[in-house]
Design a protein around this motif. Structure first.
Motif, short mmCIF file in Angstrom:
data_model
loop_
_atom_site.label_atom_id
_atom_site.label_comp_id
_atom_site.label_asym_id
_atom_site.label_seq_id
_atom_site.Cartn_x
_atom_site.Cartn_y
_atom_site.Cartn_z
N VAL A 270 0.84 -1.19 0.00
CA VAL A 270 0.00 0.00 0.00
C VAL A 270 0.88 1.25 0.00
N THR A 271 0.44 2.28 -0.71
CA THR A 271 1.13 3.56 -0.75
C THR A 271 0.35 4.60 0.06
N TRP A 272 1.07 5.32 0.90
CA TRP A 272 0.51 6.45 1.64
C TRP A 272 1.16 7.72 1.12
N ASN A 273 0.40 8.79 1.00
CA ASN A 273 0.92 10.07 0.58
C ASN A 273 0.96 11.01 1.77
N GLY A 274 2.09 11.69 1.95
CA GLY A 274 2.20 12.56 3.11
C GLY A 274 3.23 13.64 2.95
N ALA A 350 -12.44 -10.31 4.73
CA ALA A 350 -12.01 -9.91 6.07
C ALA A 350 -10.78 -9.02 6.01
N LEU A 351 -9.82 -9.35 5.17
CA LEU A 351 -8.61 -8.55 5.07
C LEU A 351 -8.90 -7.18 4.47
N ALA A 352 -9.79 -7.12 3.48
CA ALA A 352 -10.15 -5.82 2.89
C ALA A 352 -10.80 -4.93 3.93
N LEU A 353 -11.70 -5.49 4.75
CA LEU A 353 -12.32 -4.69 5.81
C LEU A 353 -11.30 -4.24 6.85
N THR A 354 -10.34 -5.11 7.15
CA THR A 354 -9.30 -4.76 8.12
C THR A 354 -8.43 -3.62 7.59
N LEU A 396 -7.33 -1.34 -0.95
CA LEU A 396 -8.36 -2.38 -0.88
C LEU A 396 -8.15 -3.45 -1.93
N GLY A 397 -7.71 -3.04 -3.13
CA GLY A 397 -7.44 -4.03 -4.17
C GLY A 397 -6.32 -4.97 -3.78
N LEU A 398 -5.25 -4.42 -3.22
CA LEU A 398 -4.14 -5.26 -2.77
C LEU A 398 -4.57 -6.19 -1.64
N ALA A 399 -5.43 -5.69 -0.74
CA ALA A 399 -5.91 -6.53 0.36
C ALA A 399 -6.72 -7.72 -0.17
N LEU A 400 -7.58 -7.46 -1.14
CA LEU A 400 -8.36 -8.55 -1.73
C LEU A 400 -7.45 -9.59 -2.38
N LEU A 401 -6.42 -9.13 -3.09
CA LEU A 401 -5.51 -10.06 -3.77
C LEU A 401 -4.74 -10.89 -2.76
#
Length: 424
Positions: A270-274, A350-354, A396-401
């Motif tokens: 996952v990428t965060w922008n800051g 479950a992982l996507a929701l987490t 979310l896409g990465l979590a689903l994968l």
């Protein structure tokens, strides 16, 4: 002759196990645990030196933000000056402690029960939420204070002193939003506690959902707590071997889940922008500050972090291992007839929701600025800005994968394990 049991007597005994006294003890225990955690964390951070005896009020404000409440900042520097301030961050260590205590107190009188009526569960939860609402009102009333800020021995400080433009900044609770989100937080904790616990009773109409929901919820909570446990160990080691013990324990007691769950998402890709600018900063690890500090928004992911420290790639390995363990636990606790592709789907959802929860709770925005007679800029040397926001849809896409892959592999690994045919 077998004695008959009066159902009314049994009902009275059940109600006695979770009446108003038990609800009050549970709510006060959760509040006490959160207040102690916040107090120790702020003490380690040096907040005891705040003027005007403000420390208890800052503790109250920390508890408010920990349950999703809103604390509004305000600035005042007279007619010749302008101030701007804002802060949006959740101290998730305090949140987690409160959730664990509240959830445990909610489940304690429900142990060793197979089924409970909807009316009974709603009454028990409603009593807890009503008392929690009253507690939130009291804490919110305490969480307000105004500080005078020193400009130091500078030309700007001398001008401000001569013109009576000494800057002040204060905070107070947005009561309606705090009560709304605080009660929603407590209700979410109670629902999650029911989902995670194998021994907690459910209404008969909901029993059919537990076969798919409870193993997944248990696996995700275990995964998040495993990251927190690893973070505590690392924090203790850093405090002992590298010094800065007070700073380290302040981070552990206030924002450890903020860091370790961020590391979890980074391990997923996952990428965060800051952006970090001015006196603000992320206390540790310093590699985060190095990547984000600058006038422009920067991308925070394993690639940009690896440019500063190659050991960051171990986050990917750690995420893969712990996800596989979580998937194994999910499959091992599921009914025997559940197929591998169903495990994969349950794990993915479950992982996507987490990850969604982490992205919503882990975001940070903060800014402060001061300008006197046009000297200084609300975003310049006399101010600062800190932001950290996720790229939500890609997360979310990465979590689903990841969930689909590890869920399927976990199901294959759990095949030799004797699983339950029915869930209690």
């Amino acid at each position: 002759m077998i004695p008959r049991t009066d159902p009314r007597t049994e009902s009275d005994q059940v109600g006695a196990r979770h009446g108003w006294p038990q609800a009050l003890v549970t709510v006060l225990a959760a509040l006490f645990a959160m207040a102690v955690t916040a107090t120790l964390g702020l003490w380690a951070a040096g907040a005891t030196g705040l003027p005007d005896g403000a420390f208890p009020r800052v503790v109250a404000a920390t508890v408010v933000t920990a349950v999703g409440g809103t604390v509004e900042l305000s600035g005042n520097a007279g007619s010749l000056a302008d101030t701007s301030a804002g802060l949006d961050v959740i101290p998730l260590s305090v949140t987690l402690v409160g959730a664990l205590v509240l959830g445990a107190g909610f489940l304690r009188p429900l142990r060793h029960r197979a089924v409970a009526s909807t009316r009974e569960l709603a009454g028990w939860a409603g009593g807890l939420l009503a008392l929690w609402l009253l507690v939130l009102i009291g804490v919110s009333l305490v969480a307000r204070q105004t500080f005078s800020l020193s400009l130091g021995d500078s030309q700007l400080g001398d001008i401000g002193e001569e013109l009576g433009a000494s800057p002040k900044i204060g905070f107070e609770t947005d009561m309606p939003l705090t009560l709304l989100f605080g009660v929603l937080w407590a209700a979410g904790v109670l629902v999650l506690a029911l989902l995670v616990s194998r021994g907690a009773p459910l209404p008969p109409k909901l029993l059919r959902f537990q076969e798919s929901v409870r193993p997944a919820a248990y696996a995700m909570v275990g995964l998040l707590l495993a990251y927190v446990a690893l973070g505590v160990v690392i924090g203790v080691v850093v405090a002992v071997t590298r010094g800065h013990a007070a700073e380290t324990f302040a981070v552990v007691l206030l924002g450890l889940p903020n860091l370790v769950w961020l590391a979890f998402t980074l391990g997923l890709g996952v990428t965060w922008n800051g952006q970090v600018e001015g006196p603000f900063g992320l206390p540790m690890p310093h590699v985060l500050d190095e990547v984000l500090r600058g006038p422009d928004v920067s991308s925070l992911n394993v690639r940009t972090l690896a440019d500063q420290d190659g050991r960051v790639w171990w986050l990917v390995v750690l995420a893969a291992v712990l996800l596989l363990v979580a998937a194994f636990v999910l499959a091992a606790r599921s009914p025997r007839q559940t197929r591998a592709w169903q495990h994969a789907m349950h794990m993915a959802v479950a992982l996507a929701l987490t990850v969604l929860m982490i992205c919503l709770l882990g975001r940070i925005t903060a800014h402060f600025g001061l300008s006197v007679l046009g000297i200084g800029d609300l975003g310049g040397d006399l101010g600062g800005e800190l932001s950290l926001l996720p790229e939500l849809w890609s997360a979310l896409g990465l979590a689903l994968l990841w969930g689909l892959v590890t869920g399927f592999l976990g199901a294959l690994l759990a095949r030799p394990v004797r699983r339950r045919g029915d869930m209690p």
